[in-house]
Design a protein around this motif. Sequence first.
Motif, mmCIF file in Angstrom:
data_model
loop_
_atom_site.group_PDB
_atom_site.id
_atom_site.type_symbol
_atom_site.label_atom_id
_atom_site.label_comp_id
_atom_site.label_asym_id
_atom_site.label_seq_id
_atom_site.Cartn_x
_atom_site.Cartn_y
_atom_site.Cartn_z
ATOM 1 N N ILE A 162 59.068 75.835 28.863
ATOM 2 C CA ILE A 162 60.115 75.604 30.331
ATOM 3 C C ILE A 162 59.756 77.216 30.071
ATOM 4 N N LYS A 163 59.097 78.537 29.330
ATOM 5 C CA LYS A 163 59.614 79.414 30.015
ATOM 6 C C LYS A 163 58.264 79.751 31.059
ATOM 7 N N GLU A 164 56.876 78.463 31.083
ATOM 8 C CA GLU A 164 55.892 78.774 31.290
ATOM 9 C C GLU A 164 56.232 79.329 32.846
ATOM 10 N N THR A 165 57.035 78.069 33.450
ATOM 11 C CA THR A 165 58.218 78.655 35.116
ATOM 12 C C THR A 165 59.163 79.942 34.976
ATOM 13 N N ASN A 166 58.567 81.067 33.978
ATOM 14 C CA ASN A 166 59.209 81.734 34.137
ATOM 15 C C ASN A 166 58.114 83.372 33.562
ATOM 16 N N LYS A 167 57.416 82.967 33.575
ATOM 17 C CA LYS A 167 56.425 84.321 32.796
ATOM 18 C C LYS A 167 55.745 85.695 33.892
ATOM 19 N N TYR A 168 56.415 86.549 33.958
ATOM 20 C CA TYR A 168 55.999 87.793 33.944
ATOM 21 C C TYR A 168 54.779 87.919 34.636
ATOM 22 N N TYR A 169 54.217 87.899 36.042
ATOM 23 C CA TYR A 169 53.008 89.285 36.864
ATOM 24 C C TYR A 169 53.273 90.262 37.315
ATOM 25 N N PHE A 170 51.820 90.728 36.905
ATOM 26 C CA PHE A 170 52.048 91.872 37.201
ATOM 27 C C PHE A 170 50.836 92.507 38.444
ATOM 28 N N TRP A 171 51.313 93.546 39.150
ATOM 29 C CA TRP A 171 50.026 93.796 39.913
ATOM 30 C C TRP A 171 50.845 95.369 40.448
ATOM 31 N N GLY A 199 68.004 74.455 43.901
ATOM 32 C CA GLY A 199 68.406 75.968 43.668
ATOM 33 C C GLY A 199 67.800 76.929 42.629
ATOM 34 N N LYS A 200 67.186 76.000 42.004
ATOM 35 C CA LYS A 200 66.649 76.389 40.100
ATOM 36 C C LYS A 200 65.561 76.134 40.288
ATOM 37 N N VAL A 201 64.887 77.223 39.243
ATOM 38 C CA VAL A 201 63.335 76.609 38.671
ATOM 39 C C VAL A 201 63.914 75.911 36.816
ATOM 40 N N LEU A 202 63.208 75.491 36.898
ATOM 41 C CA LEU A 202 63.042 75.083 35.397
ATOM 42 C C LEU A 202 63.342 75.596 34.504
ATOM 43 N N ASP A 203 63.584 76.609 34.519
ATOM 44 C CA ASP A 203 63.440 77.917 33.443
ATOM 45 C C ASP A 203 65.097 77.825 33.511
ATOM 46 N N GLU A 253 54.453 75.372 38.546
ATOM 47 C CA GLU A 253 54.235 77.050 37.578
ATOM 48 C C GLU A 253 55.272 78.105 38.226
ATOM 49 N N GLY A 254 55.317 77.253 39.526
ATOM 50 C CA GLY A 254 56.883 78.021 40.641
ATOM 51 C C GLY A 254 57.831 77.590 39.911
ATOM 52 N N GLY A 255 57.812 76.556 39.356
ATOM 53 C CA GLY A 255 59.018 76.775 38.736
ATOM 54 C C GLY A 255 60.131 74.665 39.425
ATOM 55 N N MET A 256 58.937 74.495 40.499
ATOM 56 C CA MET A 256 59.577 73.158 41.028
ATOM 57 C C MET A 256 59.433 71.907 39.947
ATOM 58 N N ALA A 257 60.029 71.651 38.802
ATOM 59 C CA ALA A 257 60.002 70.906 37.388
ATOM 60 C C ALA A 257 61.338 70.686 37.102
ATOM 61 N N ARG A 258 61.484 69.462 36.960
ATOM 62 C CA ARG A 258 62.784 69.397 35.751
ATOM 63 C C ARG A 258 62.177 67.868 34.393
ATOM 64 N N VAL A 259 63.292 67.982 33.653
ATOM 65 C CA VAL A 259 62.781 66.782 32.613
ATOM 66 C C VAL A 259 64.198 66.171 32.967
ATOM 67 N N PHE A 260 63.334 64.748 32.692
ATOM 68 C CA PHE A 260 63.929 63.964 32.747
ATOM 69 C C PHE A 260 64.876 63.080 31.290
ATOM 70 N N SER A 261 65.522 62.621 30.746
ATOM 71 C CA SER A 261 66.532 62.865 29.644
ATOM 72 C C SER A 261 66.934 61.364 29.327
ATOM 73 N N TYR A 262 66.670 60.497 28.285
ATOM 74 C CA TYR A 262 67.412 59.744 27.715
ATOM 75 C C TYR A 262 68.200 59.376 27.080
ATOM 76 N N GLY A 263 68.200 61.354 26.131
ATOM 77 C CA GLY A 263 69.129 61.906 25.142
ATOM 78 C C GLY A 263 68.289 61.194 24.081
ATOM 79 N N THR A 264 67.766 60.721 23.764
ATOM 80 C CA THR A 264 66.880 60.044 22.271
ATOM 81 C C THR A 264 66.473 61.696 21.502
ATOM 82 N N PRO A 265 66.748 61.513 20.264
ATOM 83 C CA PRO A 265 65.933 62.139 19.208
ATOM 84 C C PRO A 265 64.350 63.213 19.844
ATOM 85 N N ARG A 266 63.667 64.417 19.276
ATOM 86 C CA ARG A 266 62.656 64.474 20.054
ATOM 87 C C ARG A 266 61.690 63.729 18.315
ATOM 88 N N ASP A 267 60.756 63.221 18.435
ATOM 89 C CA ASP A 267 59.677 63.272 17.326
ATOM 90 C C ASP A 267 59.364 64.615 16.753
#
Length: 789
Positions: free
Chosen positions: A608-617, A497-501, A582-596
Amino acid sequence: MKINHRKLLIEVISAVCIVLSPLEESYAQVDTTEYRLTISEKTINLTGKDRKALAINQQIPGPTLRFEEDGYAVIYVKNDLDVETSVHWHGLILPNYYDGVPYLTTPPIEPGETQKYEFPLRQGGTYWYHSHTGLQEQLGVYGSIVIEPRQRKIEYDTDLVLVFSDWTDENPMHVMKNLKRRNEWYSIKRNTVTPLARVISRGGLGAQLKFWRQRMPGADIADVYYNAFLTNGAKEQEYPDLKPGQKVRVRMINASASTYYWLTFGGETPTLIASDGVDVVPVKRNKTLFAVAETYDFLVTVPENGKIEIRATSMDGAGKTSAFLGAGSIIAAPDVPKPDYVGIMKAMAKMEMKMGAPAMIFNPSTNEGLEKMERYGMQMKGDMSGMKMDGMENKDMGDKSTPSESSMHEGMDMPIQSPTDTLPTPTANPMQHGKMQMNLPQGQKESVLTGVGMGPDQGYDFLKSPEATSFPGDQPVREMVLNLNGNMWRYIWSMNGKVLDEADKIEIKQGEIVRITMNNLTMMNHPMHLHGHFFRVINKNGDYSPLKHTVNVAPMQSITIEFDANEYGDWFFHCHILYHMEGGMARVFSYGTPRDPKLNRYPLSALIKETNKYYFWGVAYGASHMSAVEVTTSNVRSQFNFGVEYGWNNNIESDLSYEYYLSDYFRVYGGLNTENATSGDLSQFNTVAQVGVRYLLPYFINADLGIDNQLRPQLRLSSEYLIFRRVAIFGRYEFRPDFGVFQSPDPVATYRSEQVWNVGVDYIISKNFSLTASHDNRFGTGGGLTVRF
């Protein structure tokens, strides 16, 4: 001539250092293989129309990158576009920083820049690479990878790489917008739509009503209309130089954005020898469902006379692409019947499961329990054992929680209501082969299941590892459930029930076994891909279950995978249908190590925001009696609407509103309504503020219940149905009682009410145009042209 030996020696050493300096920077080995790739625009013509595409080294697909196992890869990727790009090395086990997901593991490649990737080659097999930026993969940014193993276990004379893909003449962003706006055009073009007249003629009215009751338009197994299906960049490919009797290892890659294929072969039945780059026990097989992002290797023998066809038929029956091996007359691959969509719908209506699971939970900032999710549609009556979610840390309980207290949290993205509530303990075979119960008439089950991707040809029981893949029994096991959800009405795809964002990272720890049960609660197939890992796909072969990096989860089915958490950093996990991701079906698995630190300028939020952008029509209607314009812009939760109607009898009304989706179909709104105060007089207008709720009722009836600042309640009902392939009917009814409290000087206001209604019919000419006739009780009867933009 006198030779200065000292100076010559210095020059030689300097020259050697210059040559070796980039290799030293790469910790180079003797067996380093280097490639230089350039991503740029290219004009192609596959359908009689010139279209802009993206190419790698001016090729679609990009060049095949060949390496040897235990070697070292150095790849320079130059961006000749005017936008960012990226490259993900699909299926390769490599350092986290070089995985190629922009803003998550690797910086994006900015315009004009060159990015260097380098990594040891730890495996052999067939893999591929593609852009992970927006929808660029659909435009042509993909290619193949072949890594020769240290020791060849199966003999063959030569190999051949076949990259299957799909092509649309349309801008992929327009495709996504069209999916968001609920336009039926793609189904009409593919002739997979099930209009009401056809359904009734086939005796499927009851099934259709059941689908509509659950807010599902009908049975379908694909979303997008494609202008062409391609093999190595062409609709057909010939390989006449392959000699009779040669044994060919055919390395197949499904690099499509969203198309599943049925693989069939002419001549003798080929032998499947590898899946996702990993060897399997050889098995004869002539019909195989080929999911998006998978790879399969087959051994094929070129016939003494004629050329064999290898055919990839799109699962929805919309088209095919072929390769021909050898010379002479064609030995055709067997045909695959087109799906019977009405038959599928009739059979699926008999399922013992409520369809239409929610893609959005009420409050994404908090977690919703499984019991609550079931109330919203996830009523599973099949064997769901194996969904116990123990061993997951519950952050809300702090570090003092015991394993039994912390069940069903991180992997579900939603703890249950009580820390003591758990699902049944897993059985020895936790999936029960992934089957949810279906009660169908005898003789109908196999054909119907095949049509929706659930038949005997679609499972993975035919894959068996030649070596045991099971893990030692002393490793801790973290179990989790991911429910795959979808909403075709708004084209939102999610997990639990949650998109990536809206979701947190799923935290895992080194040294544990991560076991995931995925329940597909939608009518679509989902190819789920985990970056940086191989996982076991638990099937009937038990300890010899195969290793894969991409697994298809069929409609209304469950499947269990497990992997050794032996990496570091953050890794992407997502549906590989590009538009579902793009519609939201994604997750991030994290080992908790610091980012490069090299990612400091590239915040994860950009991905993350890529799955929650606005579309216009929008839509514009010009007719003999009235005109109207409606525009919408929407993301996952928020939507802005503006509409205006003008009748040639000098009546005008406009609505401006903002609505917020609390769940898939329920939203609250506020806005303004303006109309002329007196019919036929445009000299004076009334504007009122409105608030209310909107809800999509069963049978696709859109309901709006509101009240304005003059305390006038309002009820609106609207709907639309396709009755023939290109003909839709629509209607709207509005009732607004008016007590006139703020319009009459009389303290005892007189009661009057206002009713607005219109009905009409659309003849759909194309994606953007329809001929429309309608009657409106304010404006009269007429006809004209509807334009969608």
